[in-house]
Each structure stands twice: as structure tokens, then as C-alpha cells.
Scaffold this active site. Structure first.
Site, PDB file in Angstrom:
ATOM      1  N   GLU A 103     -28.770  49.951 -38.169  1.00 41.73           N
ATOM      2  CA  GLU A 103     -28.431  49.746 -39.698  1.00 41.73           C
ATOM      3  C   GLU A 103     -27.115  49.931 -40.000  1.00 41.73           C
ATOM      4  O   GLU A 103     -26.440  49.050 -40.773  1.00 41.73           O
ATOM      5  CB  GLU A 103     -29.390  50.907 -40.653  1.00 41.73           C
ATOM      6  N   GLY A 130     -31.143  55.395 -50.337  1.00 38.33           N
ATOM      7  CA  GLY A 130     -32.024  56.227 -50.875  1.00 38.33           C
ATOM      8  C   GLY A 130     -32.212  57.445 -50.011  1.00 38.33           C
ATOM      9  O   GLY A 130     -32.490  58.677 -50.243  1.00 38.33           O
ATOM     10  N   ALA A 131     -32.504  57.186 -48.679  1.00 41.56           N
ATOM     11  CA  ALA A 131     -32.801  58.222 -47.911  1.00 41.56           C
ATOM     12  C   ALA A 131     -32.053  58.562 -46.692  1.00 41.56           C
ATOM     13  O   ALA A 131     -32.212  59.593 -46.045  1.00 41.56           O
ATOM     14  CB  ALA A 131     -34.353  57.854 -47.201  1.00 41.56           C
ATOM     15  N   SER A 132     -31.245  57.527 -46.455  1.00 43.96           N
ATOM     16  CA  SER A 132     -30.233  57.585 -45.286  1.00 43.96           C
ATOM     17  C   SER A 132     -28.806  57.080 -45.513  1.00 43.96           C
ATOM     18  O   SER A 132     -28.655  56.299 -46.539  1.00 43.96           O
ATOM     19  CB  SER A 132     -30.464  57.118 -43.977  1.00 43.96           C
ATOM     20  N   THR A 133     -27.686  57.729 -44.835  1.00 41.80           N
ATOM     21  CA  THR A 133     -26.506  56.961 -45.154  1.00 41.80           C
ATOM     22  C   THR A 133     -25.803  56.844 -43.733  1.00 41.80           C
ATOM     23  O   THR A 133     -26.116  57.248 -42.721  1.00 41.80           O
ATOM     24  CB  THR A 133     -25.450  58.134 -46.116  1.00 41.80           C
ATOM     25  N   GLN A 134     -24.882  55.474 -43.874  1.00 42.33           N
ATOM     26  CA  GLN A 134     -24.234  55.274 -42.341  1.00 42.33           C
ATOM     27  C   GLN A 134     -22.977  54.801 -42.601  1.00 42.33           C
ATOM     28  O   GLN A 134     -22.365  54.746 -43.621  1.00 42.33           O
ATOM     29  CB  GLN A 134     -24.828  53.887 -41.945  1.00 42.33           C
TER      30      GLN A 134
HETATM   31  N1  LIG Z   1     -28.526  49.321 -59.439  1.00 42.46           N
HETATM   32  C1  LIG Z   1     -28.986  50.354 -58.786  1.00 42.46           C
HETATM   33  C2  LIG Z   1     -29.875  50.095 -57.752  1.00 42.46           C
HETATM   34  C3  LIG Z   1     -30.284  51.343 -56.893  1.00 42.46           C
HETATM   35  N2  LIG Z   1     -29.851  52.524 -57.392  1.00 42.46           N
HETATM   36  C4  LIG Z   1     -30.322  53.630 -56.381  1.00 42.46           C
HETATM   37  O1  LIG Z   1     -29.421  53.639 -55.248  1.00 42.46           O
HETATM   38  C5  LIG Z   1     -30.185  54.293 -54.231  1.00 42.46           C
HETATM   39  C6  LIG Z   1     -29.986  53.600 -53.191  1.00 42.46           C
HETATM   40  O2  LIG Z   1     -30.661  52.264 -53.230  1.00 42.46           O
HETATM   41  P1  LIG Z   1     -30.714  51.323 -51.964  1.00 42.46           P
HETATM   42  O3  LIG Z   1     -29.390  51.022 -51.416  1.00 42.46           O
HETATM   43  O4  LIG Z   1     -31.441  50.087 -52.640  1.00 42.46           O
HETATM   44  O5  LIG Z   1     -31.663  52.213 -51.024  1.00 42.46           O
HETATM   45  P2  LIG Z   1     -32.804  51.844 -50.059  1.00 42.46           P
HETATM   46  O6  LIG Z   1     -32.392  50.603 -49.332  1.00 42.46           O
HETATM   47  O7  LIG Z   1     -33.952  51.748 -50.949  1.00 42.46           O
HETATM   48  O8  LIG Z   1     -32.690  53.058 -48.970  1.00 42.46           O
HETATM   49  P3  LIG Z   1     -32.412  53.318 -47.525  1.00 42.46           P
HETATM   50  O9  LIG Z   1     -31.373  52.290 -47.248  1.00 42.46           O
HETATM   51  O10 LIG Z   1     -32.093  54.784 -47.407  1.00 42.46           O
HETATM   52  O11 LIG Z   1     -33.839  52.934 -47.137  1.00 42.46           O
HETATM   53  C7  LIG Z   1     -31.551  54.762 -54.763  1.00 42.46           C
HETATM   54  O12 LIG Z   1     -31.589  55.781 -54.974  1.00 42.46           O
HETATM   55  C8  LIG Z   1     -31.621  53.760 -56.171  1.00 42.46           C
HETATM   56  O13 LIG Z   1     -32.613  54.313 -56.895  1.00 42.46           O
HETATM   57  C9  LIG Z   1     -28.945  52.740 -58.348  1.00 42.46           C
HETATM   58  O14 LIG Z   1     -28.653  53.724 -58.725  1.00 42.46           O
HETATM   59  N3  LIG Z   1     -28.702  51.582 -59.041  1.00 42.46           N
HETATM   60 CA   LIG Z   2     -30.593  50.388 -47.621  1.00 42.35          CA
END
Ligand SMILES: Nc1ccn([C@@H]2O[C@H](COP(=O)(O)OP(=O)(O)OP(=O)(O)O)[C@@H](O)[C@H]2O)c(=O)n1
Ligand SMILES: [Ca+2]
Length: 488
Positions: free
Chosen positions: A168, A197-201
């Protein structure tokens, strides 16, 4: 006695006709050759199954230029309605169904004749990594359900899998540098910061020899070698970290919680389950899970930041230097692209172009603004998201400054970005480029000039020579080395 000029001879008329015909043919060929060919495009689909939601990206590129850097671009993005696939653990078929609408959009967007040759990939990230820990059986079933949906589509199914944190990070780094055309520039590459939402890189090229094999990735791209540092922190994405922060503050007997990371006047009844339902936090009894607490804001940036520091462990480090939780990290180097939630949050807060000191001042002001003012100022923003920006902004600042060790000097090197050249920054493009072998290890041999240019140049040179010959013949007469003309 009269001398007959060669112009009147039948032979010369014949030669002139052929000469003109040859020129006309040459011009015609050149025009046809140089007419812009109808571009033949290829397509690829990647589904980014994140913890909070799934996004489908359609990429396109000119077929004959697929190995040139920066040629692949995003044609379309479709946001899957509802939550991420990991939220369907109790109703796995729903995970597959959730993708149907975006797959339908893909059918409309990509010409039907190309469907069969269009690869489709699905990569799941931290939400599924957590579900794998929590309930392996359901996680496998969710992946099977999404696989079924994709296999039933007319596209060429290439796999659905949970990608690792290293992948990732590395593919996010490949994406930003591919789009920025940095692989063929002397200026060097850009680091990548991804907050989900669940991890950071965090991923960047380091001069230092990377001291832990888990964090090292090596690439040879377009003839250059890169030694890349990467780390993915599971549970340190924006949604999971809020659970970690609340877990630190909450005791199981509490009925209310005063939280400096939420605005004064904010008050919401929340179930313990919302905090403790994740493998990122310590389990509590089922009894405790069903209780609720009153979550109240007190709006104080400094106190919020102190509470967030508690979820980082800065004390142990077995290497020369660490970020946090004992994870080795060389000092940050060069410029960085910070995307996903780094961008969403900092863009919302209008803090994408400030110095570190001004960013802190901005956060201080934002966090102490009362909840009713915040709601009044942003009537269109969903209250659930609105309530969390003080927490999220403070977390981002703390992660970057105290976690990754950015300073007021290199803060300006962090660019908060959403898109580069029209394509979203994220791991999905890099993932597809890698799986379709579109980034060659060696720089492709580029001809001196494009084909069209070559044909035009050859044509003009030929024409020029012919004209010279013709002029020479008419104005200067027959070359003296030729036998004398017969006098009739
Ligand atoms: N316009 C947006 C879109 C998303 N979010 C928030 O930003 C966070 C991360 O979103 P995203 O990068 O899409 O995370 P995911 O890919 O779903 O999570 P992960 O990569 O950890 O699997 C989430 O809490 C989401 O609710 C936000 O604040 N504003
Ligand atoms: Ca993501």
C-alpha cells in the site's frame, strides 16, 4: 539549321510528367502519414476497497505508449455507496452487491469492444486486514463475495486480494512519482503520506541504508535504482485512532466523558461498543459493550494534542532512530505528497499552505470555536464528519510533527494533494502499473524524433534535392560531362 530544345521532345514531357507525379505522390504520402492517427486506447479497472469505503478507478492510456512515464491517466472514478467491504462481515453477499452499481458505470464508460481485454483488480486494505484478525472466516467470505461479482462482469478478472501495508505504501509512492513524471527527472522523487480510516503509510527514498528489512523496498524503474523506506501503521488511520484515543480516556464505569478534541457545546450519547468493537483496542466485557456514555466536548487544542500523544509510544527504539511504537524510521528527506485524509481534513480546515506555527494557531482557533458556530458555518457538511475535524486535524499535526519528526523547517515540503494531472493520488494506479508491467526496469529506447516528424523531414529533403536538380538542369544547362547533344 534549327536546334530542337529538349522541352519539346516527347521524352522530356514524359520525364516531366513522372517528375510531377512523383512529387504529388510524395506529398500525398506525407500528408496521409502525418494525419493524426485515431488513438487506440486501453483501459484498466482497480477497485480500492478501503476500510471506510470502496472506490472504483478506470484508467486509460494510448495503446502504443504504455511504457512511457505519465501516460496512464484516470478516466473515471466511481464511489461505491455505503461503507467499506469489511463492514459486511455479518452479511457477506452485501459486499459483492455493493459493487454492482460501479461495475455498471464501468460498462458504460469503457467501449464494449474493449470489455474483454480490460483487466479488473480489487485490492483491500486495512479494514480487511483488521477483519482478518478479528474474524478470519468472515473475511475470507467477504473476499469470495467480491470476487464473484467481479468474475460475473464482462471484464477480464485478475484477482481480488488483501494487499499488505508495504504494498500500500510502495504503490502510493509509485503513483505520485509516476504522475509527477519524477522517475525520469534528475530532481529526485517525492515521498508519499497516505492517511486512511484504519491505517496510515509513510514512504520515501532515504540516503541512509535502511536498517530493518521489513521497511526496505528496492525498485529499478526506467533505468534508475531506488531504495525506498516504507511503513504502514495499522490502527493509526483516522477512524481507528479515534477509538484508540477514546479508549485511553474512557473507564468502563464512566457515564460521561469530557473531550478536549471535540467542540464546546458538542454532546452525543455513544455506545461503548462503538469504541471497543475493534481489534485495535482492548476487549471489554459484553456488559460494558452495551452501555453508553455521554461524549461532551471542551474544545482545547493543546489538551487535545496532549491526549493524542498518549496513543504514541516514543520511549523504546532499537535502531538509530524511530518514528513511534519502536518502529525504525530514517530522518524524513525531500518533498512529500500527503493525500487521502491528510488532504480531506487539512483542505477542510484551510490549512494546506501554512507554516507549522500558523497551522497550530489555526487548529487552536478551530478547536475552541463552539459547536453551534461550527454547525452554522458548515450547514451542508454531515454532522458526524464535522464533529471530528478538530480531533483529526490535531491527530494529523501530532503524527507529522511528533510521529514522523517533521519540523518547522521542512513543514513546507509537505504538499497536501488530492490529484496530480487529473488522477487521484493513492495506491491503486501504482498497483495496476505494476501488475500490467507498465513500468519498465530500463528506460525505453526513444527514437531521435517521432515517426511523423521523420517522414516529413525525409520528404522535405527529397523534395529539396529534386528541386535543386531541376533548377540546376534548367538554369545551368546539361552537365558538361554528358555527351554533346546531337544536332539534327
Ligand atoms: N471527503 C472525505 C472522504 C473521506 N473522509 C474520511 O477520511 C478517512 C479516510 O478515508 P479514505 O482515505 O478513503 O480511507 P480508506 O481508504 O477507506 O481506509 P484505509 O486506507 O485505512 O483502508 C475516513 O475516515 C473518511 O471518512 C473525509 O473526511 N472526507
Ligand atoms: Ca485507503
Amino acid at each position: 539549321m534549327k536546334t530542337k530544345t529538349p522541352w519539346h521532345s516527347g521524352k522530356m514531357i514524359c520525364v516531366a510528367v513522372f517528375f510531377i507525379a512523383a512529387i504529388v505522390t510524395l506529398v500525398a504520402i506525407a500528408i496521409v502519414q502525418n494525419k493524426p492517427l485515431e488513438q487506440k486506447y486501453k483501459y484498466g479497472i482497480v477497485l480500492d476497497a478501503g476500510s471506510s469505503h470502496t472506490a472504483m478507478y478506470i484508467y486509460e492510456w494510448p495503446a502504443e505508449k504504455e511504457n512511457n512515464t505519465g501516460m496512464v491517466g484516470q478516466r473515471h472514478k466511481c464511489k461505491v455507496k455505503g461503507k467499506g467491504i469489511s463492514s459486511y462481515a455479518r452479511e457477506v453477499a452485501g459486499a459483492g452487491r455493493s459493487l454492482a452499481m460501479c461495475m455498471e458505470e464501468a460498462k458504460q464508460c469503457i467501449p464494449a469492444a474493449k470489455h474483454q481485454d480490460t483487466p479488473v483488480y480489487l485490492g483491500a486494505t486495512a479494514g480487511m486486514r483488521l477483519l482478518m484478525k478479528q474474524d478470519r472466516n468472515s473475511a475470507v467470505k467477504v473476499m469470495e463475495a467480491v470476487q464473484q461479482t467481479l468474475q460475473a462482469s464482462p471484464f477480464s478478472y485478475q484477482g481480488a486480494r488483501i494487499i499488505s501495508g508495504q504494498e500500500e505504501g510502495a504503490f502510493g509512492w509509485i503513483t505520485v512519482n509516476y504522475l509527477g513524471k519524477n522517475f525520469q527527472k534528475a530532481a529526485g522523487t517525492m515521498g508519499a503520506l497516505d492517511l486512511g480510516g484504519a491505517s496510515t503509510q509513510i514512504t520515501f527514498v532515504s540516503k541512509e541504508t535502511i536498517q530493518s528489512p521489513d521497511n526496505a523496498m528496492e525498485f529499478r524503474l526506467y533505468g534508475n535504482d531506488y531504495q525506498v523506506y516504507t511503513h504502514s501503521f495499522l490502527c493509526y488511520g483516522k477512524d481507528q485512532v479515534l477509538k484508540l484515543a477514546l479508549e485511553k480516556k474512557l473507564k468502563s464505569a464512566d457515564t460521561s466523558l469530557e473531550d478536549p478534541c471535540f467542540h464546546t457545546g458538542y454532546s452525543e450519547d455513544k455506545l461503548f461498543q462503538k469504541v471497543f468493537d475493534s481489534p485495535c483496542v482492548q476487549a471489554v466485557s459484553t456488559d460494558a459493550m452495551n452501555k453508553s456514555f455521554m461524549h461532551k466536548g471542551s474544545g482545547n487544542f493543546i489538551e487535545c494534542q496532549n491526549s493524542i500523544k498518549d496513543i504514541f509510544n516514543f520511549s523504546q527504539c532499537k535502531n538509530s532512530q524511530c518514528s513511534f511504537n519502536g518502529v525504525y524510521q530514517p530522518p524524513v528527506e525531500g518533498t512529500f505528497g500527503a493525500f487521502s485524509a491528510f488532504y480531506f481534513v487539512m483542505n477542510f480546515l484551510n490549512l494546506t499552505g501554512q507554516s507549522l506555527a500558523d497551522t497550530k494557531k489555526g487548529m487552536e482557533h478551530y478547536c475552541q470555536t463552539p459547536w453551534n458556530t461550527i454547525v452554522e458555518n458548515h450547514p451542508k457538511v454531515d454532522k458526524k464528519y464535522l464533529a471530528e475535524y478538530c480531533f483529526s486535524g490535531t491527530y494529523i499535526l501530532t503524527l507529522l510533527e511528533n510521529g514522523y519528526n517533521f519540523t518547522s523547517e521542512n513543514w513546507k515540503d509537505i504538499n497536501f494533494i488530492d490529484k496530480i494531472e487529473g488522477s487521484n493520488a493513492g495506491w491503486s494506479l501504482g498497483y495496476m502499473l505494476n501488475l500490467t508491467n507498465m513500468i519498465p526496469a530500463e528506460a525505453p529506447d526513444t527514437p531521435l524524433m517521432p515517426h511523423g516528424g521523420f517522414v516529413t523531414l525525409m520528404l522535405f529533403l527529397t523534395l529539396f534535392l529534386l528541386i535543386l536538380l531541376f533548377l540546376g538542369y534548367t538554369f545551368l544547362g546539361r552537365p558538361s560531362c554528358l555527351p554533346p547533344k546531337e544536332i539534327v
